[in-house]
Design an enzyme around this catalytic site. Structure first.
Site, PDB file in Angstrom:
ATOM      1  N   HIS A  83       0.873  -1.483  -0.103  1.00  0.00           N
ATOM      2  CA  HIS A  83       0.073  -0.242   0.077  1.00  0.00           C
ATOM      3  C   HIS A  83       1.159   1.500   0.283  1.00  0.00           C
ATOM      4  CE1 HIS A  83      -3.480   2.872   1.008  1.00  0.00           C
ATOM      5  NE2 HIS A  83      -3.767   1.867   1.104  1.00  0.00           N
ATOM      6  N   GLY A 164       3.490  23.423   9.927  1.00  0.00           N
ATOM      7  CA  GLY A 164       4.781  22.314  10.191  1.00  0.00           C
ATOM      8  C   GLY A 164       6.263  22.911   9.149  1.00  0.00           C
ATOM      9  N   ALA A 172       9.572   9.612  10.297  1.00  0.00           N
ATOM     10  CA  ALA A 172       7.641   9.194  10.615  1.00  0.00           C
ATOM     11  C   ALA A 172       6.932  10.102   8.968  1.00  0.00           C
ATOM     12  CB  ALA A 172       7.905  10.077  11.971  1.00  0.00           C
ATOM     13  N   GLY A 173       7.317  10.546   8.398  1.00  0.00           N
ATOM     14  CA  GLY A 173       6.914  10.675   7.476  1.00  0.00           C
ATOM     15  C   GLY A 173       6.228  12.531   7.212  1.00  0.00           C
TER      16      GLY A 173
END
Length: 304
Positions: A83, A164, A172-173
Site C-alpha cells: 500500500h 509544520g 515518521a514522514g
C-alpha cells in the site's frame, strides 16, 4: 453513548506487529470520551486501520497522543508494503456521525493537524473537505511520491505543508488530516497472480480512468497468497453502490478469463450499504432498512 459522535479512522503504517499497534492505540482505550470499534492489520499492505468514535474533545486528545506514539514506534526507513504510504500515521480522517457536521470535523482536523506538527515536528497536509487547495482534496495527489520521494517534493512551494516546517520527519514522514463523508474500503480478490490484470481493471473502474464517480482503485499484489487484488476506496456509497463496483470488476475479470474469488471490507461500513446490495441482488420490492431487526433496535435505543 456520547451526545456527539464523530468517527475517526486513522491509518498507521504497521501491519505486521500487533504489539506495536496496541501501544499506538493505548490513548484511545484510555480516553473516556472515545470508544474503539474496530482495528485490522494487513501484512501484505503493511498497514493498520483503526476505527474509533467519540466526541471532538476526546478524539483530539487521544489522536494527537496516538500520532506521537506512532512516530516513536514506526520507522518508515525500514518499512515496505503493497500500500502507498507517506507517514507513520499516514492519514487521519474525521467523519460526522451524530450531532456533528462536516464543518465540526474540519475544525477538529485543523486542531489535530496543528498539534501533530507542533508537538512532533511532522509536516501535516489538510485533505478532502479540509483541503486548502483543490489539488490537495484528493489524498492520492498528496501521497504521490510516497515517503521516499517526499524529501524532494516538500521543497516545492506548491507542496509546502499546511502545518509544520517544509522538512520531512526523518522516520515518521508526513501526515494527512481532514474531514470527509463516510468511506468504504473494499477489496476484491482475483484468482490470478498477474498484477497487470488487477491494475487494468482498477483503471477501468476508477473515476480518473473514466469509471465510477465515487470510486478510487488500484491493483495490489498479495504475494503471500499468490493472488492479486483490486483495492478500492468508495467515497460515496449512496451514489456509487457496492453492487455496481463488484459487478463491474467481475465482468472485467471475465474478459481475462480470471475469476473473482472473494471480496473484503476493511474496517466498518454503514449498514445501509449492505442493505442496498441485498435489495439489488434479491430484487426486494418496497424494502426499507427499518425492517432489519438490528436497525429497529438502534432506533429504539435512540428514543430512550
Amino acid at each position: 453513548m456520547f451526545s456527539q459522535v464523530i468517527e475517526c479512522v486513522p491509518n498507521f503504517s504497521n501491519g505486521r506487529d500487533p504489539e506495536v499497534l496496541q501501544k499506538i492505540m493505548a490513548p484511545f482505550y484510555a480516553e473516556k470520551e472515545v470508544k474503539v470499534l474496530d482495528y485490522s492489520q494487513d501484512e501484505d499492505h503493511n498497514r493498520a486501520v483503526v476505527t474509533v468514535i467519540g466526541t471532538a474533545a476526546g478524539l483530539e486528545r487521544s489522536m494527537v497522543r496516538a500520532a506521537g506514539l506512532a512516530a516513536e514506534l514506526i520507522d518508515l526507513r525500514k518499512h515496505e508494503g503493497a500500500h502507498p504510504r507517506m507517514g507513520a500515521t499516514d492519514v487521519v480522517p474525521f467523519i460526522p456521525i451524530r450531532n456533528a457536521t462536516v464543518e465540526d470535523c474540519d475544525a477538529l482536523a485543523r486542531r489535530v493537524g496543528q498539534s501533530i506538527a507542533e508537538k512532533y515536528g511532522i509536516p501535516v497536509y489538510l485533505y478532502e473537505e479540509s483541503a486548502t487547495r483543490p489539488e490537495r482534496q484528493n489524498l492520492a495527489n498528496i501521497r504521490k511520491g510516497q515517503f521516499e520521494g517526499f524529501a524532494e517534493k516538500i521543497k516545492d512551494p506548491a507542496w509546502a505543508p499546511d502545518f509544520g516546517q517544509a522538512e520531512v520527519h526523518p522516520s515518521a514522514g508526513v501526515t494527512a488530516v481532514g474531514a470527509r463523508e463516510p468511506l468504504i474500503a473494499y477489496n476484491i480478490n482475483l484468482g490470478t497472480d498477474n498484477l497487470d490484470i488487477a491494475t487494468a481493471i482498477a483503471k477501468k473502474i476508477r473515476f480518473i480512468g473514466g469509471g465510477f464517480r465515487y470510486c478510487k482503485a488500484m491493483g495490489v499484489d498479495l504475494a503471500d497468497r499468490g493472488i492479486v487484488q483490486v483495492s478500492i476506496n468508495m467515497t460515496n456509497y449512496k451514489k456509487t453502490h457496492l453492487y455496481q463496483v463488484f459487478s463491474a470488476v467481475k465482468t472485467e475479470a471475465a474478459r481475462y478469463g480470471v475469476p473473482v474469488i472473494g471480496s473484503e471490507v476493511i474496517g466498518l461500513l454503514p449498514m445501509e450499504a449492505l442493505v442496498d446490495t441485498a435489495m439489488y441482488y434479491l430484487q426486494l420490492e418496497g424494502f426499507e432498512t427499518s425492517q432489519v431487526i438490528e436497525a429497529r433496535l438502534l432506533e429504539d435505543d435512540d428514543e430512550k
